[in-house]
Design a protein around this motif. Structure first.
Motif, PDB file in Angstrom:
ATOM      1  N   ALA A 127     -15.770   5.624  15.665  1.00  0.00           N
ATOM      2  CA  ALA A 127     -16.835   4.759  15.416  1.00  0.00           C
ATOM      3  C   ALA A 127     -17.330   5.531  14.131  1.00  0.00           C
ATOM      4  N   GLN A 128     -17.874   6.747  14.362  1.00  0.00           N
ATOM      5  CA  GLN A 128     -18.228   7.687  13.428  1.00  0.00           C
ATOM      6  C   GLN A 128     -17.611   8.500  12.656  1.00  0.00           C
ATOM      7  N   THR A 129     -15.976   8.829  13.374  1.00  0.00           N
ATOM      8  CA  THR A 129     -15.047   9.276  11.933  1.00  0.00           C
ATOM      9  C   THR A 129     -15.175   8.376  11.487  1.00  0.00           C
ATOM     10  N   PHE A 130     -14.839   7.143  11.593  1.00  0.00           N
ATOM     11  CA  PHE A 130     -14.891   6.010  11.006  1.00  0.00           C
ATOM     12  C   PHE A 130     -16.095   5.939   9.687  1.00  0.00           C
ATOM     13  N   ILE A 131     -16.779   5.575  10.207  1.00  0.00           N
ATOM     14  CA  ILE A 131     -17.782   6.090   8.692  1.00  0.00           C
ATOM     15  C   ILE A 131     -17.823   7.165   8.020  1.00  0.00           C
ATOM     16  N   TYR A 132     -17.637   8.000   8.521  1.00  0.00           N
ATOM     17  CA  TYR A 132     -17.577   9.362   8.184  1.00  0.00           C
ATOM     18  C   TYR A 132     -16.196   9.637   7.237  1.00  0.00           C
ATOM     19  N   GLY A 133     -14.784   8.535   7.061  1.00  0.00           N
ATOM     20  CA  GLY A 133     -13.581   8.765   6.401  1.00  0.00           C
ATOM     21  C   GLY A 133     -14.433   7.328   5.719  1.00  0.00           C
ATOM     22  N   ALA A 134     -15.105   6.468   5.989  1.00  0.00           N
ATOM     23  CA  ALA A 134     -14.433   5.952   4.902  1.00  0.00           C
ATOM     24  C   ALA A 134     -16.399   6.436   3.343  1.00  0.00           C
ATOM     25  N   GLU A 135     -16.619   7.224   4.278  1.00  0.00           N
ATOM     26  CA  GLU A 135     -17.900   7.357   3.148  1.00  0.00           C
ATOM     27  C   GLU A 135     -16.963   8.877   2.284  1.00  0.00           C
ATOM     28  N   ASN A 136     -16.074   9.183   2.739  1.00  0.00           N
ATOM     29  CA  ASN A 136     -15.431  10.495   1.995  1.00  0.00           C
ATOM     30  C   ASN A 136     -14.090  10.374   1.423  1.00  0.00           C
ATOM     31  N   SER A 137     -13.855   8.822   1.170  1.00  0.00           N
ATOM     32  CA  SER A 137     -12.464   8.421   0.832  1.00  0.00           C
ATOM     33  C   SER A 137     -13.385   7.802  -0.616  1.00  0.00           C
ATOM     34  N   PHE A 138     -11.532   7.938  -1.581  1.00  0.00           N
ATOM     35  CA  PHE A 138     -12.387   8.293  -2.832  1.00  0.00           C
ATOM     36  C   PHE A 138     -12.342   6.600  -3.304  1.00  0.00           C
ATOM     37  N   ASN A 139     -11.353   5.484  -2.587  1.00  0.00           N
ATOM     38  CA  ASN A 139     -11.274   3.812  -3.089  1.00  0.00           C
ATOM     39  C   ASN A 139     -11.765   3.809  -2.292  1.00  0.00           C
ATOM     40  N   TYR A 140     -11.962   4.181  -0.831  1.00  0.00           N
ATOM     41  CA  TYR A 140     -12.264   2.754   0.348  1.00  0.00           C
ATOM     42  C   TYR A 140     -13.198   1.610  -0.636  1.00  0.00           C
ATOM     43  N   SER A 141     -13.877   1.876  -0.552  1.00  0.00           N
ATOM     44  CA  SER A 141     -14.724   0.442  -1.305  1.00  0.00           C
ATOM     45  C   SER A 141     -13.748   0.204  -2.017  1.00  0.00           C
ATOM     46  N   ALA A 142     -13.753   0.306  -3.124  1.00  0.00           N
ATOM     47  CA  ALA A 142     -12.869  -0.325  -4.194  1.00  0.00           C
ATOM     48  C   ALA A 142     -11.327  -1.341  -2.746  1.00  0.00           C
ATOM     49  N   LEU A 143     -11.019  -0.414  -2.415  1.00  0.00           N
ATOM     50  CA  LEU A 143     -10.445  -0.971  -1.504  1.00  0.00           C
ATOM     51  C   LEU A 143     -10.413  -2.697  -0.855  1.00  0.00           C
ATOM     52  N   GLY A 144     -12.010  -2.753  -0.482  1.00  0.00           N
ATOM     53  CA  GLY A 144     -12.641  -3.991   0.351  1.00  0.00           C
ATOM     54  C   GLY A 144     -11.894  -3.983   1.659  1.00  0.00           C
TER      55      GLY A 144
ATOM     56  N   LYS B  86      -9.431  -2.355   6.650  1.00  0.00           N
ATOM     57  CA  LYS B  86      -8.271  -3.100   7.794  1.00  0.00           C
ATOM     58  C   LYS B  86      -7.616  -1.199   7.598  1.00  0.00           C
ATOM     59  N   ALA B  87      -7.003  -1.081   7.305  1.00  0.00           N
ATOM     60  CA  ALA B  87      -6.870   0.828   7.534  1.00  0.00           C
ATOM     61  C   ALA B  87      -7.060   1.531   7.841  1.00  0.00           C
ATOM     62  N   MET B  88      -8.558   1.670   7.259  1.00  0.00           N
ATOM     63  CA  MET B  88      -9.242   2.851   8.085  1.00  0.00           C
ATOM     64  C   MET B  88      -9.259   2.294   9.968  1.00  0.00           C
ATOM     65  N   GLU B  89      -9.612   0.857   9.569  1.00  0.00           N
ATOM     66  CA  GLU B  89      -9.726   0.567  11.690  1.00  0.00           C
ATOM     67  C   GLU B  89      -8.005   1.226  11.869  1.00  0.00           C
ATOM     68  N   HIS B  90      -7.230   0.633  10.760  1.00  0.00           N
ATOM     69  CA  HIS B  90      -6.120   1.074  11.718  1.00  0.00           C
ATOM     70  C   HIS B  90      -5.398   2.554  11.717  1.00  0.00           C
ATOM     71  N   LEU B  91      -6.177   3.603  11.391  1.00  0.00           N
ATOM     72  CA  LEU B  91      -6.403   4.621  11.084  1.00  0.00           C
ATOM     73  C   LEU B  91      -6.800   5.098  11.758  1.00  0.00           C
ATOM     74  N   ILE B  92      -8.052   4.932  12.367  1.00  0.00           N
ATOM     75  CA  ILE B  92      -8.912   5.287  13.567  1.00  0.00           C
ATOM     76  C   ILE B  92      -8.422   5.297  15.038  1.00  0.00           C
ATOM     77  N   ASP B  93      -8.032   3.893  15.102  1.00  0.00           N
ATOM     78  CA  ASP B  93      -7.458   3.556  15.973  1.00  0.00           C
ATOM     79  C   ASP B  93      -6.531   4.616  16.328  1.00  0.00           C
ATOM     80  N   SER B  94      -4.767   4.072  15.610  1.00  0.00           N
ATOM     81  CA  SER B  94      -3.966   5.441  16.294  1.00  0.00           C
ATOM     82  C   SER B  94      -4.246   6.440  16.652  1.00  0.00           C
ATOM     83  N   CYS B  95      -5.504   6.614  16.019  1.00  0.00           N
ATOM     84  CA  CYS B  95      -5.863   8.857  15.722  1.00  0.00           C
ATOM     85  C   CYS B  95      -6.060   9.370  17.071  1.00  0.00           C
TER      86      CYS B  95
END
Lengths: 96, 308
Positions: B248-265, B270-279
């Motif tokens: 969960a903390q990796t998710f938040i770090y990933g979101a905060e350090n993405s250039f377009n996480y917020s823009a993608l809404g 869903k992309a970050m969820e899939h990424l974190i879940d599969s790694c």
């Protein structure tokens, strides 16, 4: 904050959850923000998605579902949590 | 046609004239510059990269040119232009090539919402990729450079690019940006690799770029499965450790350090969820590059690899 005030998840928007172990992330479709919640915070917010409750009722629900010590400090903790959820737009006062 | 097919003089002339249409991963960048250091470094460090066959289309139109007027003589400067717009203040002319690299990152990170783009290095082996997100100064680029010189394929040292259509990581093999002590460390660690000139006293200290391996560049169309998210941290004299990290903390770090996480809404969530879940997610501490690479070579691989 009045302890008699009732709260529920902000109407008109969905919350999307994913939980890993004892932590959750929740996405608010209204704000587009994502939040990290521990298990107690997640329980409270999930409860307010389903029900409209005041702080005493929230604590009562929590105590039924866990072995948490619901003393004065815990009341203060939940009160602050509700204020924070409200500031973040995750919940709102019941207007009825 | 590869850039290495041109002599340096021919390449500089072309870059100064109509410009080049450079292929880097899934992007085509139209680049023009009259600055000799930009031509020299692109010719050296992008030698294995191809120019686009067609000059009809580019994702980004970039120009780097010297400031005019008194700035031609007094503390000369370089100006960056993107689609004719100048989003950044000029930098000293001596920093023209680092500026090219930083601004190309900026173009990609801010104008490519068909991908989720994180500030992280990414490397691949046997089809599986490790994403290395970390704040500056943690040894991320050094580790990425070390791994890419010892059998791991460089996907990117700055931008991990997740394709939303299939959740695969896109290669973007470009020169690795090394800073300060890392420059000499990597020169000694991989003496056969080419490095660009050192730019002194930039906002990030001394900066030099390491040429990506030919294999990384040739395989620019080969996507990889994101498998590990590893937060590296170089700590002198510290024992090596690889410890599971909160997803969960990796998710938040990933979101905060993405250039377009917020823009993608919602798509970003869903992309970050899939990424974190599969790694597999880890915190990694190291003080010795050889040991670090040995540890990476022992990372747990998904079962389907064992079945092959």
């Amino acid at each position: 904050m009045l302890t008699s005030e009732k709260w529920h998840a902000t109407a008109g928007f969905k919350l999307l959850w994913h939980t890993w172990d004892d932590e959750s992330v929740v996405y608010h479709t209204g704000s587009g923000d994502t939040h990290l919640l521990d298990s107690v915070a997640a329980f409270v917010l999930k409860t307010l998605e389903k029900k409209t409750l005041n702080i005493f009722e929230i604590i009562e629900t929590l105590s039924q579902d866990s072995d948490l010590v619901t003393d004065e400090n815990f009341h203060e903790f939940i009160s602050q949590l509700i204020s924070k959820f409200n500031r973040l737009g995750l919940i709102e006062r019941h207007s009825g | 046609m590869k850039i290495s097919a041109f002599s340096q003089a021919e390449f500089a002339k072309r870059l100064k004239g109509n410009g080049i249409y450079l292929r880097t991963g899934p992007f085509i960048s139209h680049i023009r510059s009259s600055i000799p250091a930009v031509a020299r470094n692109i010719h050296l460090l992008y030698a294995e990269h191809s120019l686009s066959d067609s000059e009809d289309f580019a994702d980004f139109h970039i120009e780097l040119f010297p400031a005019k007027g008194l700035r031609r003589w007094y503390r000369p400067q370089v100006i960056f232009s993107f689609d004719g717009y100048k989003p950044f203040k000029p930098l000293p002319l001596a920093q023209a090539f680092p500026m090219f690299e930083w601004t190309l990152n900026w173009c990609i990170a801010n104008h490519s919402n068909q991908y989720l783009i994180m500030h992280a290095a990414a490397i691949e082996k046997n089809g599986f990729a490790a994403i290395l997100p970390a704040p500056p100064g943690t040894g991320k680029s050094t580790l990425c450079a070390g791994l890419s010189s010892r059998g791991w394929r460089l996907l990117s040292d700055e931008l991990a690019i997740l394709r939303l259509s299939d959740m695969k990581l896109m290669p973007l093999a470009r020169p690795i940006n090394l800073k300060n002590d890392s420059i000499n460390i990597m020169r000694q660690y991989t003496p056969d690799t080419l490095f660009g000139q050192v730019s002194r006293d930039t906002a990030k200290g001394d900066v030099a770029h390491m040429k990506p391996s030919t294999d990384s560049v040739i395989r620019s169309d080969e996507v990889a499965i994101p498998t590990w998210i590893i937060f590296p941290k170089y700590v002198a004299n510290e024992s090596i450790s690889l410890l599971p990290r909160s997803k969960a903390q990796t998710f938040i770090y990933g979101a905060e350090n993405s250039f377009n996480y917020s823009a993608l809404g919602l798509e970003g969530f869903k992309a970050m969820e899939h990424l974190i879940d599969s790694c597999h997610c880890y915190d990694f501490t190291y003080s010795d590059l050889d040991q670090a690479i040995e540890q990476f070579n022992k990372l747990p691989v998904p079962e389907k690899v064992n079945e092959q």
